[in-house]
Design an enzyme around this catalytic site. Structure first.
Site, PDB file in Angstrom:
ATOM      1  N   ASP A 134       7.908  14.725   6.078  1.00 32.72           N
ATOM      2  CA  ASP A 134       8.421  13.778   6.475  1.00 32.72           C
ATOM      3  C   ASP A 134       9.400  13.053   7.365  1.00 32.72           C
ATOM      4  OD1 ASP A 134       7.800  11.435   8.672  1.00 32.72           O
ATOM      5  OD2 ASP A 134       5.600  11.940   8.806  1.00 32.72           O
ATOM      6  N   HIS A 168       9.468   6.358   9.926  1.00 30.48           N
ATOM      7  CA  HIS A 168       7.452   7.338  10.027  1.00 30.48           C
ATOM      8  C   HIS A 168       7.153   8.464   9.303  1.00 30.48           C
ATOM      9  CE1 HIS A 168       5.153  10.703  11.968  1.00 30.48           C
ATOM     10  NE2 HIS A 168       4.514  10.448  12.622  1.00 30.48           N
ATOM     11  N   ASN A 179      -4.865   2.904   0.449  1.00 33.67           N
ATOM     12  CA  ASN A 179      -6.307   3.126   1.070  1.00 33.67           C
ATOM     13  C   ASN A 179      -6.158   4.110  -0.765  1.00 33.67           C
ATOM     14  OD1 ASN A 179      -7.312   3.635   3.497  1.00 33.67           O
ATOM     15  ND2 ASN A 179      -5.744   3.862   4.256  1.00 33.67           N
ATOM     16  N   SER A 317      -0.620  10.871  14.099  1.00 35.71           N
ATOM     17  CA  SER A 317      -0.032  10.977  12.824  1.00 35.71           C
ATOM     18  C   SER A 317      -0.539   9.856  11.340  1.00 35.71           C
ATOM     19  CB  SER A 317       1.478  10.098  12.841  1.00 35.71           C
ATOM     20  OG  SER A 317       2.227  11.371  13.068  1.00 35.71           O
TER      21      SER A 317
END
Length: 476
Positions: A134, A168, A179, A317
């Protein structure tokens, strides 16, 4: 050979030579061959990965001549021009007793999956490395403890990929952090700095895939799409998949069916579409048979490059690192699971977006808990939710005194999962035994308790006549 792709020295040698190439990228060829090739009149070359060559030619004519030469050789698998075209990001502007802080965690039942992993494995969890290709991952109070390494293809940037002027990649990392547990470690591979196609290239993407695999990353998260370089990117994805690395990639945000983007449409990648918090297809998401699985990709919570919370993180994304996180959880339970086995498991256990009409638009949302339950053959006790309704009031209770209840007002056809008290929204917390006023016709409520799976969301209806607001809902 496949094993050579994991040799760190080779992968870093290739990345370093690629970083030093001078000249126009349009005069650069990527060649995949089964034996050593003649470099012809190339000014320079990047090598190190067996069978992969990036050759820089002085001008368009010599590059074209070389292309024709290589294309005619029987031992050359593919030859293609390196390119910086058709690239875009997939974002859209806008402890063990795991407490969810983002809608993606509950809509894909990742919170319950982590509780079940604790029940099955306890503290004996392997380290799982996740590579993020990224714009970099900024070191903040949120990311610093999870970052273990990386690489930047740009001069003047942190060599380990930990500068991120775009933000980003940092938001992608934040989704993974929310998570997963501490044993999931992050590696940053900076293949872009502003998110435009002119700055990144097929060769950088290919190199970064091999580099992440050489660093031991079992999952590679790619929240971008690329229109060119299909053969080279597909070969890299296939090579690392054969060696046990799972590549997860966003399907793109054009609201179109079966768009051929890379790496999402590679044979051995997992292509990810986006849904909203009600598990309905997000309006921006690409869809169709080329998309393998869906996850929440609208209204997610993450952090910017200063460690400040953002709550408008959306796009495929945002959905992609949710699936990357689930893949990391699956590897904790079954280290030898393959990408094909993960694809099958995600679909077999997924939550249908529309059971009655499974068209190319209505597919499956990943259910991490059902995946872990299927792999381990074990499950959690569920938290029970009780309620008493009297007129336009309702009282929630549970047999577990430690349970927490959340509810939300819902006027749509899909049922959301209430999970926390959100400021300026219509999702609310309720204490056990507390009387609440029903202000809307439909209420969705969910209960949580330590060490247990959350309750199945209950759909509650307000009475026919609402005395407080004075409107009548008839039987029709």
């Amino acid at each position: 050979t496949v094993n050579n792709i994991t040799l760190k020295n080779d992968a870093y040698h290739f990345a370093a030579e690629l970083k030093e190439l001078d000249g126009e990228v349009e005069n650069r060829l990527i060649v995949g061959a089964d034996k050593q090739i003649d470099y012809l009149n190339a000014d320079s070359a990047a090598t190190g990965i067996e069978g992969l060559y990036v050759l820089q030619f002085p001008d368009a004519a010599s590059a074209k001549s070389a292309y024709d030469y290589y294309d005619a050789l029987p031992y050359v698998r593919y030859v293609e021009y390196d390119s910086t075209d058709d690239f875009s990001l997939c974002s859209v502007e806008g402890g063990y007793d795991f407490t969810p802080n983002c809608s993606s965690t509950v809509t894909s039942n990742i919170d319950d999956a982590i509780k079940l992993i604790d029940k099955v494995k306890g503290n004996d969890l392997p380290e799982i490395k996740v590579g993020v290709l990224d714009s970099g991952i900024a070191k903040t109070n949120i990311t610093r403890s999870r970052l273990d390494g990386g690489y930047s293809y740009f001069e003047g940037k942190n060599a380990d990929g930990t500068s991120d002027s775009l933000g980003h990649g940092t938001k992608v990392a934040g989704t993974i952090i929310q998570n997963t547990l501490e044993n999931v470690r992050l590696y940053s591979y900076q293949v872009m700095v502003t998110g435009t196609g002119s700055e990144t290239s097929v060769s950088r993407i290919v190199s970064a895939i091999y580099l992440a695999a050489s660093d031991g990353c079992r999952v590679i998260s790619c929240s971008f799409v690329y229109g060119n370089g299909g053969d080279a990117i597909n070969q890299a994805v296939s090579d690392v998949a054969d060696n046990g690395t799972i590549v997860v990639a966003g399907a793109g945000n054009e609201s179109r069916s079966n768009v051929m983007w890379y790496p999402s449409t590679c044979d051995k990648s997992i292509s990810v579409g986006a849904t909203d918090t009600n598990r309905r297809l997000a309006s921006f998401s690409n869809y169709g048979s080329l998309v393998d699985i869906y996850a929440t990709g609208r209204g997610l919570t993450s952090w910017n490059t200063y460690g400040v919370v953002v709550d408008d993180w959306q796009g495929t994304s945002a959905a992609t690192p949710v699936i990357s996180s689930i893949c990391a959880l699956l590897l904790e339970v079954e280290p030898d699971i393959t990408v094909d086995e993960i694809k099958s498991l995600l679909v077999e256990t997924g939550i249908a977006t529309n059971e009655d009409e499974m068209t190319e638009i209505h597919r499956y949302v990943a259910d991490a808990y059902e995946c872990i339950k299927t792999l381990t053959g074990q499950e959690l006790e569920k938290t029970d939710l009780q309620f008493e309704q009297a007129g336009n009031t309702i009282t929630y209770n549970s047999s577990d005194e430690n349970a927490s209840v959340f509810y939300c007002n819902n006027s749509g056809s899909a049922l959301p999962i209430a999970y926390k008290d959100l400021y300026a929204s219509n999702w609310y917390a309720a204490s056990l035994g507390e009387e609440k006023t029903l202000r809307y016709f439909v209420i969705a409520a969910t209960a949580y308790a330590p060490g247990k799976a959350k309750s199945k969301t209950e759909l509650l209806k307000a009475p026919i006549y609402n005395y407080e607001y004075g409107y009548l809902i008839n039987e029709a």
